[in-house]
Design an enzyme around this catalytic site. Structure first.
Site, PDB file in Angstrom:
ATOM      1  N   ARG A 224     -15.221  30.070 -49.284  1.00  0.00           N
ATOM      2  CA  ARG A 224     -16.006  28.835 -49.274  1.00  0.00           C
ATOM      3  C   ARG A 224     -16.303  28.438 -50.718  1.00  0.00           C
ATOM      4  NH1 ARG A 224     -14.511  27.987 -44.836  1.00  0.00           N
ATOM      5  NH2 ARG A 224     -15.738  27.946 -42.932  1.00  0.00           N
ATOM      6  N   HIS A 272      -8.754  22.106 -48.498  1.00  0.00           N
ATOM      7  CA  HIS A 272      -9.237  22.931 -47.381  1.00  0.00           C
ATOM      8  C   HIS A 272      -8.223  22.937 -46.220  1.00  0.00           C
ATOM      9  CE1 HIS A 272     -13.121  24.617 -45.399  1.00  0.00           C
ATOM     10  NE2 HIS A 272     -12.049  25.167 -44.881  1.00  0.00           N
TER      11      HIS A 272
HETATM   12  P1  NAP Z   1     -14.659  38.432 -40.748  1.00  0.00           P
HETATM   13  O1  NAP Z   1     -13.635  38.915 -39.788  1.00  0.00           O
HETATM   14  O2  NAP Z   1     -16.069  38.332 -40.326  1.00  0.00           O
HETATM   15  O3  NAP Z   1     -14.548  39.352 -42.051  1.00  0.00           O
HETATM   16  C1  NAP Z   1     -15.411  39.204 -43.125  1.00  0.00           C
HETATM   17  C2  NAP Z   1     -15.110  40.301 -44.121  1.00  0.00           C
HETATM   18  O4  NAP Z   1     -16.007  40.139 -45.241  1.00  0.00           O
HETATM   19  C3  NAP Z   1     -15.396  41.701 -43.541  1.00  0.00           C
HETATM   20  O5  NAP Z   1     -14.457  42.626 -44.029  1.00  0.00           O
HETATM   21  C4  NAP Z   1     -16.787  42.016 -44.093  1.00  0.00           C
HETATM   22  O6  NAP Z   1     -17.067  43.393 -44.235  1.00  0.00           O
HETATM   23  C5  NAP Z   1     -16.711  41.358 -45.447  1.00  0.00           C
HETATM   24  N1  NAP Z   1     -18.050  41.098 -45.970  1.00  0.00           N
HETATM   25  C6  NAP Z   1     -19.003  40.266 -45.488  1.00  0.00           C
HETATM   26  N2  NAP Z   1     -20.112  40.335 -46.231  1.00  0.00           N
HETATM   27  C7  NAP Z   1     -19.872  41.242 -47.212  1.00  0.00           C
HETATM   28  C8  NAP Z   1     -20.620  41.765 -48.280  1.00  0.00           C
HETATM   29  N3  NAP Z   1     -21.889  41.377 -48.506  1.00  0.00           N
HETATM   30  N4  NAP Z   1     -20.060  42.689 -49.080  1.00  0.00           N
HETATM   31  C9  NAP Z   1     -18.781  43.102 -48.846  1.00  0.00           C
HETATM   32  N5  NAP Z   1     -17.996  42.635 -47.852  1.00  0.00           N
HETATM   33  C10 NAP Z   1     -18.545  41.728 -47.041  1.00  0.00           C
HETATM   34  O7  NAP Z   1     -14.262  36.975 -41.309  1.00  0.00           O
HETATM   35  P2  NAP Z   1     -12.824  36.272 -41.259  1.00  0.00           P
HETATM   36  O8  NAP Z   1     -12.577  35.779 -39.878  1.00  0.00           O
HETATM   37  O9  NAP Z   1     -11.829  37.162 -41.899  1.00  0.00           O
HETATM   38  O10 NAP Z   1     -13.093  34.973 -42.166  1.00  0.00           O
HETATM   39  C11 NAP Z   1     -13.563  35.110 -43.489  1.00  0.00           C
HETATM   40  C12 NAP Z   1     -13.880  33.744 -44.077  1.00  0.00           C
HETATM   41  O11 NAP Z   1     -12.661  33.064 -44.402  1.00  0.00           O
HETATM   42  C13 NAP Z   1     -14.583  32.753 -43.161  1.00  0.00           C
HETATM   43  O12 NAP Z   1     -15.969  33.026 -43.066  1.00  0.00           O
HETATM   44  C14 NAP Z   1     -14.303  31.433 -43.861  1.00  0.00           C
HETATM   45  O13 NAP Z   1     -15.302  31.173 -44.840  1.00  0.00           O
HETATM   46  C15 NAP Z   1     -12.959  31.683 -44.554  1.00  0.00           C
HETATM   47  N6  NAP Z   1     -11.869  30.889 -43.943  1.00  0.00           N
HETATM   48  C16 NAP Z   1     -11.327  29.874 -44.680  1.00  0.00           C
HETATM   49  C17 NAP Z   1     -10.296  29.118 -44.160  1.00  0.00           C
HETATM   50  C18 NAP Z   1      -9.629  28.038 -44.972  1.00  0.00           C
HETATM   51  O14 NAP Z   1      -8.838  27.270 -44.422  1.00  0.00           O
HETATM   52  N7  NAP Z   1      -9.876  27.966 -46.264  1.00  0.00           N
HETATM   53  C19 NAP Z   1      -9.835  29.369 -42.854  1.00  0.00           C
HETATM   54  C20 NAP Z   1     -10.420  30.417 -42.139  1.00  0.00           C
HETATM   55  C21 NAP Z   1     -11.440  31.183 -42.684  1.00  0.00           C
HETATM   56  P3  NAP Z   1     -17.155  44.343 -42.930  1.00  0.00           P
HETATM   57  O15 NAP Z   1     -15.725  44.438 -42.421  1.00  0.00           O
HETATM   58  O16 NAP Z   1     -17.652  45.616 -43.458  1.00  0.00           O
HETATM   59  O17 NAP Z   1     -18.051  43.640 -41.953  1.00  0.00           O
HETATM   60  C1  GLV Z   2     -12.039  27.187 -42.006  1.00  0.00           C
HETATM   61  O1  GLV Z   2     -12.463  27.001 -43.093  1.00  0.00           O
HETATM   62  C2  GLV Z   2     -12.562  28.165 -41.092  1.00  0.00           C
HETATM   63  O2  GLV Z   2     -13.661  28.678 -41.321  1.00  0.00           O
HETATM   64  O3  GLV Z   2     -11.877  28.442 -40.085  1.00  0.00           O
END
Ligand code: NAP
Ligand code: GLV
Length: 309
Positions: A224, A272
């Site tokens: 983000r 994005h």
């Molecule tokens: P997720 O499955 O919830 O994974 C989040 C990861 O971040 C986990 O490994 C978590 O650790 C780690 N984390 C969270 N807080 C932390 C901290 N304080 N210190 C260290 N590690 C931490 O999330 P996801 O589904 O992979 O998605 C991640 C993010 O990608 C989304 O929230 C979004 O902002 C972004 N995203 C962007 C796009 C785009 O098009 N640009 C698309 C999709 C997603 P643990 O495993 O230990 O819980």
């Molecule tokens: C996109 O940014 C998502 O959070 O899926």
């Protein structure tokens, strides 16, 4: 029982037809024409206006149209009694990994340098390190980060990742916690941010982090905009601590026309789009969650309000 649907996507008609095909008889109300609010038991939303969800007395489930839920948790009136489901669509996860493989390869193969040389009609070859010597570090080893880590490893890169809890991923060096962050940064040439935006992770891409990276490292932010301290990035690029930044997400979207990032020669931007919601595949996941909610069956990928993700 009715569904509130709020999206900024141009594919509202496609969403309607797909959801009605999958949940026959579904009553869908597209924001702002939502009719009697008492009918609504489920809200499928991206960035709803603050306060809207609190006005729905029969709401039983909120479905985020993306994996990130910062757009919902920022609402001070969010009804915290209602569970939030993150949209985790394998199609989007694959898209994200594609995007990251593209951008890491561009950085690795000096694409930005050769493009700049072409603009100046300069014919100059640079030394090319092998992928096995390029250290990629991924902040966040969740649904997206773990997939990207394995695919980048498949391309031959030396991949490490960082998460809150300790992890074990085949062939990936896994770091966790505060001490783990410094260790990861010190061994990273290309840093990817795939964290959720929370109070703990906001501003994590700052001067302190950049100073720990080896001089000449690059960053890719697909988490983000709130993860990045913009002034610190500009200072790190101008002082050559960082070589380049590839950014898909921004503090303000769309990015204002007069923003300095637009014209910076070592910043590459996309609007994005790293992993965009794809109605045909996402509708099946949303329809399944609606059916589960209405039948009282368990729902996957629910947000932990304490952790904020
Ligand atoms: P997720 O499955 O919830 O994974 C989040 C990861 O971040 C986990 O490994 C978590 O650790 C780690 N984390 C969270 N807080 C932390 C901290 N304080 N210190 C260290 N590690 C931490 O999330 P996801 O589904 O992979 O998605 C991640 C993010 O990608 C989304 O929230 C979004 O902002 C972004 N995203 C962007 C796009 C785009 O098009 N640009 C698309 C999709 C997603 P643990 O495993 O230990 O819980
Ligand atoms: C996109 O940014 C998502 O959070 O899926």
């Amino acid at each position: 029982m009715a569904l509130l649907f709020k999206t900024t996507s141009p594919h509202a008609a496609l969403w309607r037809s797909e959801l009605i095909r999958l949940v026959p008889g579904l009553d869908i109300r597209f924001f702002p024409e939502i009719g009697d609010k008492r009918d609504i038991d489920c809200a499928v939303v991206w960035a709803p206006p603050h306060g809207l969800l609190a006005t729905l007395p029969g709401l039983k489930l909120i479905i985020s149209l993306g994996a990130g839920v910062d757009h919902l948790l920022a609402d001070p009136a969010l009804p915290r009694r209602v569970p939030i489901m993150r949209l985790i669509d394998p199609h989007m996860v694959a898209q994200m990994s594609e995007y990251l493989m593209l951008q890491v390869l561009r950085l690795h193969r000096r694409d930005l340098t050769y493009q700049a040389q072409q603009r100046e009609r300069v014919w100059r070859e640079h030394v090319q390190r092998p992928a096995a010597e390029r250290r990629v570090g991924i902040l966040g080893l969740g649904r997206y980060g773990a997939d990207a880590a394995m695919k980048l490893k498949g391309l031959g890169f030396d991949v490490a990742g960082w998460s809150r809890s300790a992890k074990s991923l085949d062939g990936i060096r896994c770091f966790a916690g505060d001490a783990g962050l410094a260790a990861l940064l010190k061994r990273t040439d290309i840093l990817i941010c795939l964290l959720p935006l929370t109070q703990e992770t906001a501003g994590i891409l700052d001067q302190r982090a950049f100073a720990l990276l080896p001089r000449g490292a690059a960053i890719v932010n697909v988490g983000r905009g709130g993860h990045l301290v913009e002034a610190d990035l500009l200072a790190a690029l101008d002082g050559d601590q960082l070589d380049a930044a590839i950014l898909d997400v921004f503090g303000e979207e769309p990015l204002p026309e007069d923003h300095p990032f637009w014209r910076h020669p070592r910043i590459v931007m996309t609007p994005h789009v790293a992993a965009a919601t794809n109605p045909p595949t996402a509708a099946a996941i949303v329809a399944d969650a609606i059916n589960r909610m209405r039948e009282g069956r368990p729902i996957a990928d629910l947000v932990d309000f304490e952790r904020e993700y």
